[in-house]
Design an enzyme around this catalytic site. Structure first.
Site, PDB file in Angstrom:
ATOM      1  N   LYS A   1      -0.722  -8.840  -1.029  1.00  0.00           N
ATOM      2  CA  LYS A   1      -0.472  -9.909  -1.749  1.00  0.00           C
ATOM      3  C   LYS A   1      -0.111  -9.757  -3.151  1.00  0.00           C
ATOM      4  CE  LYS A   1      -5.559  -8.980  -1.839  1.00  0.00           C
ATOM      5  NZ  LYS A   1      -5.145  -7.634  -0.491  1.00  0.00           N
TER       6      LYS A   1
ATOM      7  N   ARG B   1     -13.547 -12.137  -4.270  1.00  0.00           N
ATOM      8  CA  ARG B   1     -14.229 -11.427  -3.498  1.00  0.00           C
ATOM      9  C   ARG B   1     -15.237 -11.415  -2.388  1.00  0.00           C
ATOM     10  NH1 ARG B   1      -9.596  -7.265  -4.137  1.00  0.00           N
ATOM     11  NH2 ARG B   1      -9.873  -5.412  -2.713  1.00  0.00           N
TER      12      ARG B   1
ATOM     13  N   ARG C   1       2.315   3.626   0.367  1.00  0.00           N
ATOM     14  CA  ARG C   1       2.416   2.221  -0.770  1.00  0.00           C
ATOM     15  C   ARG C   1       2.642   3.168  -2.457  1.00  0.00           C
ATOM     16  NH1 ARG C   1      -1.443  -2.231  -2.598  1.00  0.00           N
ATOM     17  NH2 ARG C   1      -3.522  -1.064  -1.832  1.00  0.00           N
TER      18      ARG C   1
ATOM     19  N   ARG D   1      -1.586   5.217  -5.558  1.00  0.00           N
ATOM     20  CA  ARG D   1      -2.806   4.803  -6.341  1.00  0.00           C
ATOM     21  C   ARG D   1      -3.672   6.315  -5.304  1.00  0.00           C
ATOM     22  NH1 ARG D   1      -4.344  -1.090  -5.280  1.00  0.00           N
ATOM     23  NH2 ARG D   1      -6.094  -0.746  -4.243  1.00  0.00           N
TER      24      ARG D   1
ATOM     25  N   ARG E   1     -12.668   0.592   2.892  1.00  0.00           N
ATOM     26  CA  ARG E   1     -12.057  -0.974   1.750  1.00  0.00           C
ATOM     27  C   ARG E   1     -11.698  -2.086   2.694  1.00  0.00           C
ATOM     28  NH1 ARG E   1      -7.421   1.805  -0.932  1.00  0.00           N
ATOM     29  NH2 ARG E   1      -6.621  -0.671  -1.814  1.00  0.00           N
TER      30      ARG E   1
HETATM   31  P1  ADP Z   1      -2.403  -6.131  -1.121  1.00  0.00           P
HETATM   32  O1  ADP Z   1      -2.075  -6.393  -3.004  1.00  0.00           O
HETATM   33  O2  ADP Z   1      -2.593  -6.713  -0.339  1.00  0.00           O
HETATM   34  O3  ADP Z   1      -3.722  -4.672  -1.589  1.00  0.00           O
HETATM   35  P2  ADP Z   1       0.830  -5.297  -1.737  1.00  0.00           P
HETATM   36  O4  ADP Z   1       1.577  -5.944  -1.801  1.00  0.00           O
HETATM   37  O5  ADP Z   1       0.462  -4.097  -2.754  1.00  0.00           O
HETATM   38  O6  ADP Z   1      -0.309  -4.990  -0.945  1.00  0.00           O
HETATM   39  O7  ADP Z   1       1.453  -4.209  -0.235  1.00  0.00           O
HETATM   40  C1  ADP Z   1       1.523  -3.141   0.149  1.00  0.00           C
HETATM   41  C2  ADP Z   1       1.900  -2.114   0.824  1.00  0.00           C
HETATM   42  O8  ADP Z   1       2.602  -2.424   1.959  1.00  0.00           O
HETATM   43  C3  ADP Z   1       2.987  -2.036  -0.391  1.00  0.00           C
HETATM   44  O9  ADP Z   1       3.655  -1.113  -0.536  1.00  0.00           O
HETATM   45  C4  ADP Z   1       4.137  -2.663   0.521  1.00  0.00           C
HETATM   46  O10 ADP Z   1       5.214  -3.243  -0.108  1.00  0.00           O
HETATM   47  C5  ADP Z   1       3.746  -3.799   1.612  1.00  0.00           C
HETATM   48  N1  ADP Z   1       4.392  -4.804   2.215  1.00  0.00           N
HETATM   49  C6  ADP Z   1       3.828  -6.191   1.399  1.00  0.00           C
HETATM   50  N2  ADP Z   1       4.135  -6.398   2.147  1.00  0.00           N
HETATM   51  C7  ADP Z   1       4.654  -5.855   3.356  1.00  0.00           C
HETATM   52  C8  ADP Z   1       5.172  -6.461   4.761  1.00  0.00           C
HETATM   53  N3  ADP Z   1       4.972  -8.242   5.268  1.00  0.00           N
HETATM   54  N4  ADP Z   1       5.731  -5.930   5.442  1.00  0.00           N
HETATM   55  C9  ADP Z   1       5.217  -4.272   5.632  1.00  0.00           C
HETATM   56  N5  ADP Z   1       4.944  -3.859   4.865  1.00  0.00           N
HETATM   57  C10 ADP Z   1       4.895  -4.642   3.414  1.00  0.00           C
HETATM   58  P1  ADP Z   2      -6.130  -3.678  -2.496  1.00  0.00           P
HETATM   59  O1  ADP Z   2      -5.643  -5.040  -2.278  1.00  0.00           O
HETATM   60  O2  ADP Z   2      -4.820  -2.689  -1.729  1.00  0.00           O
HETATM   61  O3  ADP Z   2      -7.909  -3.760  -1.566  1.00  0.00           O
HETATM   62  P2  ADP Z   2      -6.635  -4.523  -5.422  1.00  0.00           P
HETATM   63  O4  ADP Z   2      -5.999  -3.032  -6.224  1.00  0.00           O
HETATM   64  O5  ADP Z   2      -6.779  -5.433  -5.310  1.00  0.00           O
HETATM   65  O6  ADP Z   2      -6.554  -3.468  -3.816  1.00  0.00           O
HETATM   66  O7  ADP Z   2      -8.803  -3.422  -5.850  1.00  0.00           O
HETATM   67  C1  ADP Z   2      -8.683  -2.016  -5.872  1.00  0.00           C
HETATM   68  C2  ADP Z   2     -10.353  -1.335  -5.638  1.00  0.00           C
HETATM   69  O8  ADP Z   2     -10.825  -2.734  -7.016  1.00  0.00           O
HETATM   70  C3  ADP Z   2     -11.108  -2.613  -4.488  1.00  0.00           C
HETATM   71  O9  ADP Z   2     -11.555  -1.590  -3.749  1.00  0.00           O
HETATM   72  C4  ADP Z   2     -12.470  -3.068  -5.317  1.00  0.00           C
HETATM   73  O10 ADP Z   2     -13.175  -1.368  -5.498  1.00  0.00           O
HETATM   74  C5  ADP Z   2     -12.203  -3.018  -6.962  1.00  0.00           C
HETATM   75  N1  ADP Z   2     -12.038  -4.973  -7.145  1.00  0.00           N
HETATM   76  C6  ADP Z   2     -11.098  -4.963  -7.424  1.00  0.00           C
HETATM   77  N2  ADP Z   2     -10.977  -6.166  -6.602  1.00  0.00           N
HETATM   78  C7  ADP Z   2     -12.024  -7.104  -7.425  1.00  0.00           C
HETATM   79  C8  ADP Z   2     -12.917  -7.601  -6.507  1.00  0.00           C
HETATM   80  N3  ADP Z   2     -13.320  -9.124  -6.821  1.00  0.00           N
HETATM   81  N4  ADP Z   2     -14.778  -7.528  -6.392  1.00  0.00           N
HETATM   82  C9  ADP Z   2     -15.239  -6.361  -6.913  1.00  0.00           C
HETATM   83  N5  ADP Z   2     -13.906  -4.944  -6.861  1.00  0.00           N
HETATM   84  C10 ADP Z   2     -12.480  -5.136  -6.633  1.00  0.00           C
END
Ligand code: ADP
Ligand code: ADP
Ligand code: ZN
Length: 227
Positions: free
Chosen positions: A22, A97, A136, A170, A181
């Site tokens: 995302k 979410r 990541r 992180r 998660r």
């Molecule tokens: P999210 O915001 O949904 O948690 P991220 O965009 O931070 O996910 O991506 C999670 C990890 O996976 C990052 O280290 C990113 O560089 C990597 N990543 C993102 N998209 C892809 C993909 N299509 N294939 C492989 N790795 C990816």
């Molecule tokens: P990822 O896409 O890898 O789960 P985020 O950075 O979006 O990571 O979120 C990290 C943490 O922040 C989540 O595990 C949750 O604890 C909190 N969080 C983020 N967005 C929300 C939301 N919309 N509602 C509740 N908790 C959230």
């Protein structure tokens, strides 16, 4: 009382489990279309770092891989959406979410006369999430995201975007927290796919492939959704 100004600025939602891509895709869409990426995860991490009341309340919940309360997240999102830079359109990354957050978003958008142009659901396998999350890291200077295997900077430890060399990981990106998660995602967030489908806003994107190939699919969908 003054009426809230009406606007047709686009609203895009990125849905998907933790690690789905995302944030990666939101940044690319931001660059291409000029919309502002709003990540509630980033906003919460900033609140934790600034030791605000919301941040203090959220810290332990985030470290345990659970969802922060709707009340805190909705308040943070509402404040950020009101900032001037959001007037040209936003990409919501990690919000809503829960069903309560989705309804709160509908109510907020109704005030400004906006609608959700598309809810982009990144479809990925749970098995890949642990690999993606555990590799990541992010540039502390500009927030650009990287991966140990899948997205390395051109020069090791140097950000392609800003040239910074301070890379951070992180504390919640570890195998134990990832399991909670993913569980929170399936129990509380995945039902939103049906919610947006029923509103005619859902766009499912197969997101197991290459980052640039997924970006191309998203560009095509977004172009139509905001036209
Ligand atoms: P999210 O915001 O949904 O948690 P991220 O965009 O931070 O996910 O991506 C999670 C990890 O996976 C990052 O280290 C990113 O560089 C990597 N990543 C993102 N998209 C892809 C993909 N299509 N294939 C492989 N790795 C990816
Ligand atoms: P990822 O896409 O890898 O789960 P985020 O950075 O979006 O990571 O979120 C990290 C943490 O922040 C989540 O595990 C949750 O604890 C909190 N969080 C983020 N967005 C929300 C939301 N919309 N509602 C509740 N908790 C959230
Ligand atoms: Zn950088």
């Amino acid at each position: 009382m003054l009426d809230t100004p009406k606007t047709t600025a686009p609203v895009l939602i990125l849905l998907g489990p933790p690690g789905a891509g995302k944030g990666t895709q939101a940044r690319m869409l931001e660059e291409k279309f000029g919309f502002v990426q709003l990540s509630t995860g980033d906003l919460l991490r900033a609140a934790v770092a600034a030791r605000t009341d919301a941040g203090q309340a959220a810290k332990a919940v985030m470290e345990a891989g659970q969802l922060v309360s709707d009340e805190i997240v909705i308040a943070i999102l509402r404040d950020r959406l009101a900032d001037n830079d959001c007037a040209g359109g936003v990409i919501l990354d990690g919000f809503p979410r829960t069903a309560v957050q989705a309804q709160a978003l509908d109510a907020l958008l109704a005030e400004t006369g906006q609608k959700i142009n598309a809810a982009l659901s990144l479809e990925v396998d749970d098995a890949a999430m642990v690999t993606r999350i555990s590799g990541r890291y992010t540039c502390a200077g500009c927030g650009e995201g990287y991966h140990d295997t899948f997205k390395q900077p051109k020069t090791a430890n140097t950000c392609d975007g800003c040239g910074g060399t301070d890379m951070k990981r992180r504390t919640d990106d570890n195998a134990e927290t990832v399991a909670s998660r993913l569980q929170a995602y399936h129990a509380q967030t995945a039902p939103l796919i049906a919610y947006y489908e029923s509103k005619g806003a859902l766009q499912g994107i197969e997101a197991m492939g290459d980052i640039t190939a997924i970006a191309e699919k998203l560009n095509t969908i977004v172009q139509t959704a905001v036209a």
